[in-house]
Design a protein around this motif. Sequence first.
Motif, short mmCIF file in Angstrom:
data_model
loop_
_atom_site.label_atom_id
_atom_site.label_comp_id
_atom_site.label_asym_id
_atom_site.label_seq_id
_atom_site.Cartn_x
_atom_site.Cartn_y
_atom_site.Cartn_z
N LEU A 220 0.83 -1.21 0.00
CA LEU A 220 0.00 0.00 0.00
C LEU A 220 0.86 1.25 0.00
CD1 LEU A 220 -2.68 1.58 0.36
CD2 LEU A 220 -2.43 1.23 2.83
N ASN A 221 1.82 1.32 0.91
CA ASN A 221 2.64 2.53 1.02
C ASN A 221 3.63 2.66 -0.15
OD1 ASN A 221 1.77 3.90 3.51
ND2 ASN A 221 2.35 1.99 4.48
N GLU A 222 4.03 1.55 -0.74
CA GLU A 222 4.85 1.61 -1.94
C GLU A 222 4.05 2.20 -3.11
OE1 GLU A 222 6.40 -2.25 -2.72
OE2 GLU A 222 7.95 -2.13 -1.16
N MET A 223 2.77 1.80 -3.20
CA MET A 223 1.90 2.34 -4.24
C MET A 223 1.67 3.84 -4.04
SD MET A 223 1.00 0.06 -6.48
CE MET A 223 -0.52 0.67 -7.19
N ILE A 224 1.50 4.24 -2.79
CA ILE A 224 1.32 5.68 -2.50
C ILE A 224 2.58 6.44 -2.86
CG2 ILE A 224 1.02 7.36 -0.64
CD1 ILE A 224 -0.80 5.32 0.75
N HIS A 225 3.73 5.87 -2.53
CA HIS A 225 5.01 6.52 -2.85
C HIS A 225 5.18 6.66 -4.36
CE1 HIS A 225 9.21 7.65 -2.58
NE2 HIS A 225 9.52 6.66 -3.41
N MET A 226 4.86 5.60 -5.10
CA MET A 226 4.97 5.64 -6.56
C MET A 226 4.02 6.68 -7.16
SD MET A 226 5.29 1.57 -7.39
CE MET A 226 5.03 1.84 -9.15
N LYS A 227 2.80 6.75 -6.60
CA LYS A 227 1.81 7.71 -7.11
C LYS A 227 2.28 9.13 -6.85
CE LYS A 227 -3.15 8.66 -6.95
NZ LYS A 227 -3.43 8.26 -8.35
N ASN A 228 2.81 9.38 -5.65
CA ASN A 228 3.32 10.71 -5.32
C ASN A 228 4.51 11.09 -6.19
OD1 ASN A 228 1.39 11.02 -3.32
ND2 ASN A 228 2.72 10.27 -1.69
N LYS A 229 5.33 10.09 -6.49
CA LYS A 229 6.51 10.32 -7.33
C LYS A 229 6.09 10.72 -8.74
CE LYS A 229 11.02 8.22 -8.25
NZ LYS A 229 11.84 6.99 -8.09
N ARG A 230 5.05 10.04 -9.27
CA ARG A 230 4.56 10.38 -10.61
C ARG A 230 3.97 11.79 -10.64
NH1 ARG A 230 2.34 5.09 -10.53
NH2 ARG A 230 0.27 5.99 -10.18
N ILE A 231 3.25 12.13 -9.57
CA ILE A 231 2.66 13.48 -9.49
C ILE A 231 3.75 14.54 -9.44
CG2 ILE A 231 1.31 15.03 -8.04
CD1 ILE A 231 -0.36 12.58 -7.18
#
Length: 238
Positions: A220-231
């Motif tokens: 979950l937190n890896e997905m959040i990190h990846m999403k924030n990185k893309r943003i």
Amino acid sequence: MKEFFVTYQSQLIAAIISFVVALLTSLLSHFLGNFKLRYTEKLKITSNLSKMKYEGIEKIRKEIRVLLQYEDLGITDESSLISENVGKKNYTPSCCYSYEELNSILIILNDLYGEYGHCLSHTTVIYLVCFRNLLMEYNLKCRRAGFTDQELRWVSVPLYEEIQSWYKKIDKELISSMNKPSMRYFAHSGLKYSILLKIYGIRFEKSFLYKYINDKNSFLNEMIHMKNKRIDQQIINI
């Protein structure tokens, strides 16, 4: 007077004994009658309370069966499958299929606790409340991360077995409450409840659901990190 007493001594004693026996019999009948009435009323109250508790627990068991349901994303979200997910089990909990479904189960759990919490043992309530709180925290975290309904489904796949496990634990506690009918109501406060809350709180912190939400290395937190990185990358490109 003395001659009168001597003459009628036996009759007087018999009369006194008869009066005493009659008095004791009346008193005994009165107290036994009141005791029987109180006992009958107590049985009636116990029966009504046990019935209310049984009906309440059965309603809770019925309402939370949604936790056993799941969606196969290989069928419902086939168009969003990536090559790594083709041919694999892609089960996500039905309660996490959308934010609407997730909010629905949270409302159900909250309403059930409010309506029937006083009928349940401390342990049963702790399981119910802690699960609701963890699920609420999960809901808020996914919303703050900006996950869409579709992303919520996929990020919830690892929770499929975990949520079923929570259902089984809660249901076991509910069945235990059903097998112990009593007149007692529970306020869920005080020293005993506070101690149990701390003990079970430590146990629940070791659960997969808790770690999935709070462990920085969880999927979950890896997905959040990846999403924030893309943003962040998109902002830089702008």
